[in-house]
Design a protein around this motif. Structure first.
Motif, PDB file in Angstrom:
ATOM      1  N   ARG A   3       0.816  -1.225   0.000  1.00  0.00           N
ATOM      2  CA  ARG A   3       0.000   0.000   0.000  1.00  0.00           C
ATOM      3  C   ARG A   3       0.844   1.267   0.000  1.00  0.00           C
ATOM      4  NH1 ARG A   3      -3.946  -1.876   4.703  1.00  0.00           N
ATOM      5  NH2 ARG A   3      -2.012  -1.453   5.773  1.00  0.00           N
ATOM      6  N   LYS A   4       2.149   1.116   0.219  1.00  0.00           N
ATOM      7  CA  LYS A   4       3.078   2.252   0.246  1.00  0.00           C
ATOM      8  C   LYS A   4       2.702   3.289   1.301  1.00  0.00           C
ATOM      9  CE  LYS A   4       4.576   1.853  -4.564  1.00  0.00           C
ATOM     10  NZ  LYS A   4       4.307   0.525  -4.793  1.00  0.00           N
ATOM     11  N   ASN A   5       2.268   2.800   2.458  1.00  0.00           N
ATOM     12  CA  ASN A   5       1.919   3.670   3.572  1.00  0.00           C
ATOM     13  C   ASN A   5       3.028   3.647   4.611  1.00  0.00           C
ATOM     14  OD1 ASN A   5      -0.533   4.258   2.402  1.00  0.00           O
ATOM     15  ND2 ASN A   5      -1.626   2.676   3.529  1.00  0.00           N
ATOM     16  N   GLY A   6       3.091   4.697   5.390  1.00  0.00           N
ATOM     17  CA  GLY A   6       4.106   4.787   6.424  1.00  0.00           C
ATOM     18  C   GLY A   6       3.815   3.879   7.606  1.00  0.00           C
ATOM     19  N   VAL A   7       4.844   3.612   8.378  1.00  0.00           N
ATOM     20  CA  VAL A   7       4.715   2.820   9.592  1.00  0.00           C
ATOM     21  C   VAL A   7       5.447   3.528  10.729  1.00  0.00           C
ATOM     22  CG1 VAL A   7       4.496   0.618   8.381  1.00  0.00           C
ATOM     23  CG2 VAL A   7       6.743   1.404   9.109  1.00  0.00           C
ATOM     24  N   LEU A   8       5.005   3.243  11.926  1.00  0.00           N
ATOM     25  CA  LEU A   8       5.598   3.826  13.114  1.00  0.00           C
ATOM     26  C   LEU A   8       5.813   2.701  14.116  1.00  0.00           C
ATOM     27  CD1 LEU A   8       6.270   6.602  14.471  1.00  0.00           C
ATOM     28  CD2 LEU A   8       3.943   6.552  15.375  1.00  0.00           C
ATOM     29  N   LEU A   9       6.955   2.699  14.770  1.00  0.00           N
ATOM     30  CA  LEU A   9       7.224   1.734  15.830  1.00  0.00           C
ATOM     31  C   LEU A   9       7.633   2.511  17.068  1.00  0.00           C
ATOM     32  CD1 LEU A   9       7.544  -1.311  16.613  1.00  0.00           C
ATOM     33  CD2 LEU A   9       9.982  -0.951  16.242  1.00  0.00           C
ATOM     34  N   LEU A  10       6.962   2.229  18.165  1.00  0.00           N
ATOM     35  CA  LEU A  10       7.295   2.837  19.449  1.00  0.00           C
ATOM     36  C   LEU A  10       7.765   1.729  20.379  1.00  0.00           C
ATOM     37  CD1 LEU A  10       4.116   5.050  19.884  1.00  0.00           C
ATOM     38  CD2 LEU A  10       6.319   5.738  18.935  1.00  0.00           C
ATOM     39  N   VAL A  11       8.835   1.975  21.100  1.00  0.00           N
ATOM     40  CA  VAL A  11       9.320   1.043  22.105  1.00  0.00           C
ATOM     41  C   VAL A  11       9.202   1.740  23.454  1.00  0.00           C
ATOM     42  CG1 VAL A  11      11.306  -0.248  22.953  1.00  0.00           C
ATOM     43  CG2 VAL A  11      10.887  -0.111  20.505  1.00  0.00           C
ATOM     44  N   PHE A  12       8.521   1.091  24.392  1.00  0.00           N
ATOM     45  CA  PHE A  12       8.316   1.617  25.741  1.00  0.00           C
ATOM     46  C   PHE A  12       9.108   0.766  26.719  1.00  0.00           C
ATOM     47  CE2 PHE A  12       4.682   2.943  23.337  1.00  0.00           C
ATOM     48  CZ  PHE A  12       4.301   4.172  23.865  1.00  0.00           C
ATOM     49  N   ASP A  13       9.929   1.410  27.526  1.00  0.00           N
ATOM     50  CA  ASP A  13      10.733   0.742  28.543  1.00  0.00           C
ATOM     51  C   ASP A  13      10.250   1.245  29.900  1.00  0.00           C
ATOM     52  OD1 ASP A  13      12.673  -0.494  30.063  1.00  0.00           O
ATOM     53  OD2 ASP A  13      14.337   0.687  29.293  1.00  0.00           O
ATOM     54  N   VAL A  14       9.671   0.358  30.709  1.00  0.00           N
ATOM     55  CA  VAL A  14       9.151   0.755  32.021  1.00  0.00           C
ATOM     56  C   VAL A  14      10.330   1.179  32.894  1.00  0.00           C
ATOM     57  CG1 VAL A  14       7.874   0.020  34.065  1.00  0.00           C
ATOM     58  CG2 VAL A  14       7.198  -0.818  31.790  1.00  0.00           C
ATOM     59  N   ARG A  15      10.267   2.403  33.389  1.00  0.00           N
ATOM     60  CA  ARG A  15      11.354   2.940  34.214  1.00  0.00           C
ATOM     61  C   ARG A  15      11.358   2.305  35.599  1.00  0.00           C
ATOM     62  NH1 ARG A  15      10.420   9.303  33.257  1.00  0.00           N
ATOM     63  NH2 ARG A  15      11.040   9.333  31.069  1.00  0.00           N
ATOM     64  N   GLU A  16      12.563   1.973  36.053  1.00  0.00           N
ATOM     65  CA  GLU A  16      12.798   1.563  37.431  1.00  0.00           C
ATOM     66  C   GLU A  16      11.971   0.360  37.877  1.00  0.00           C
ATOM     67  OE1 GLU A  16      15.228   3.025  39.117  1.00  0.00           O
ATOM     68  OE2 GLU A  16      15.593   4.475  37.534  1.00  0.00           O
ATOM     69  N   LEU A  17      11.750  -0.611  36.990  1.00  0.00           N
ATOM     70  CA  LEU A  17      10.955  -1.777  37.376  1.00  0.00           C
ATOM     71  C   LEU A  17      11.614  -2.537  38.523  1.00  0.00           C
ATOM     72  CD1 LEU A  17       8.397  -3.422  36.919  1.00  0.00           C
ATOM     73  CD2 LEU A  17       9.683  -4.797  35.283  1.00  0.00           C
ATOM     74  N   LYS A  18      12.934  -2.648  38.506  1.00  0.00           N
ATOM     75  CA  LYS A  18      13.626  -3.341  39.597  1.00  0.00           C
ATOM     76  C   LYS A  18      13.391  -2.622  40.922  1.00  0.00           C
ATOM     77  CE  LYS A  18      18.117  -4.981  41.234  1.00  0.00           C
ATOM     78  NZ  LYS A  18      17.613  -5.032  42.572  1.00  0.00           N
ATOM     79  N   ALA A  19      13.463  -1.309  40.906  1.00  0.00           N
ATOM     80  CA  ALA A  19      13.222  -0.534  42.131  1.00  0.00           C
ATOM     81  C   ALA A  19      11.769  -0.685  42.599  1.00  0.00           C
ATOM     82  CB  ALA A  19      13.553   0.939  41.897  1.00  0.00           C
ATOM     83  N   ILE A  20      10.837  -0.762  41.659  1.00  0.00           N
ATOM     84  CA  ILE A  20       9.429  -0.971  42.006  1.00  0.00           C
ATOM     85  C   ILE A  20       9.275  -2.344  42.657  1.00  0.00           C
ATOM     86  CG2 ILE A  20       7.114  -1.332  41.047  1.00  0.00           C
ATOM     87  CD1 ILE A  20       7.888   0.814  38.895  1.00  0.00           C
ATOM     88  N   ASN A  21       9.886  -3.371  42.064  1.00  0.00           N
ATOM     89  CA  ASN A  21       9.829  -4.716  42.644  1.00  0.00           C
ATOM     90  C   ASN A  21      10.440  -4.742  44.041  1.00  0.00           C
ATOM     91  OD1 ASN A  21       8.558  -5.984  40.472  1.00  0.00           O
ATOM     92  ND2 ASN A  21      10.493  -6.458  39.465  1.00  0.00           N
ATOM     93  N   ASP A  22      11.579  -4.062  44.215  1.00  0.00           N
ATOM     94  CA  ASP A  22      12.264  -4.039  45.509  1.00  0.00           C
ATOM     95  C   ASP A  22      11.440  -3.309  46.561  1.00  0.00           C
ATOM     96  OD1 ASP A  22      14.354  -5.427  44.361  1.00  0.00           O
ATOM     97  OD2 ASP A  22      15.683  -3.680  44.206  1.00  0.00           O
ATOM     98  N   ARG A  23      10.807  -2.225  46.177  1.00  0.00           N
ATOM     99  CA  ARG A  23      10.068  -1.401  47.146  1.00  0.00           C
ATOM    100  C   ARG A  23       8.681  -1.960  47.461  1.00  0.00           C
ATOM    101  NH1 ARG A  23       8.604   5.030  47.011  1.00  0.00           N
ATOM    102  NH2 ARG A  23       7.568   5.013  49.022  1.00  0.00           N
ATOM    103  N   TYR A  24       7.954  -2.385  46.412  1.00  0.00           N
ATOM    104  CA  TYR A  24       6.554  -2.777  46.597  1.00  0.00           C
ATOM    105  C   TYR A  24       6.310  -4.276  46.481  1.00  0.00           C
ATOM    106  CZ  TYR A  24       5.762   2.211  45.814  1.00  0.00           C
ATOM    107  OH  TYR A  24       5.782   3.580  45.884  1.00  0.00           O
ATOM    108  N   GLY A  25       7.281  -5.013  45.972  1.00  0.00           N
ATOM    109  CA  GLY A  25       7.120  -6.448  45.788  1.00  0.00           C
ATOM    110  C   GLY A  25       6.819  -6.795  44.340  1.00  0.00           C
TER     111      GLY A  25
END
Length: 128
Positions: A3-25
């Motif tokens: 179709r010759k249409n554009g594409v977009l890719l977004l990558v989301f990286d959750v910030r501080e997941l290790k710290a969240i696990n350590d603090r809240y479980g």
């Protein structure tokens, strides 16, 4: 590509997941991941693809979308994450680092877009 249409890719990286696990479980860490995933699905169209990409990263593939649509998509995603976090009673609103890759024509492989989005995320992190 057909179709010759554009594409977009977004990558989301959750910030501080290790710290969240350590603090809240780990249960809260898992809820954070589910909330981000559900918010990304809610913030995108049914024709878009949302996938977990690694331990704390998600990739969102948006066909027929161009670079001018990035701000709108990111705003919807942030709003959905905040809304779902409140509804689910999370003790925090998860934040994500984001990388963006776009192409006016579909690339040969998805790896090309992923590499570009990862590089963009790293540039954004380095730039503050």
């Amino acid at each position: 590509r057909r179709r010759k249409n554009g594409v977009l890719l977004l990558v989301f990286d959750v910030r501080e997941l290790k710290a969240i696990n350590d603090r809240y479980g780990y249960a809260v860490g898992d809820d954070v991941l589910r909330t981000v995933a559900d918010a990304l699905i809610e913030a995108t169209r049914t024709t878009d693809l949302v996938a977990r990409h690694g331990g704390d990263e998600f990739a969102v593939f948006l066909p027929d979308v161009g670079p001018s649509d990035v701000d709108g998509v990111l705003a919807r995603a942030r709003e959905c994450v905040a809304d779902l976090s409140a509804k689910r009673g999370l003790p925090l609103v998860p934040e994500c680092d984001v990388g963006v890759a776009s192409s006016l024509s579909a690339p040969e492989t998805a790896d090309d877009l992923l590499r570009e989005a990862d590089q963009d995320m790293n540039r954004r992190k380095a730039g503050g």
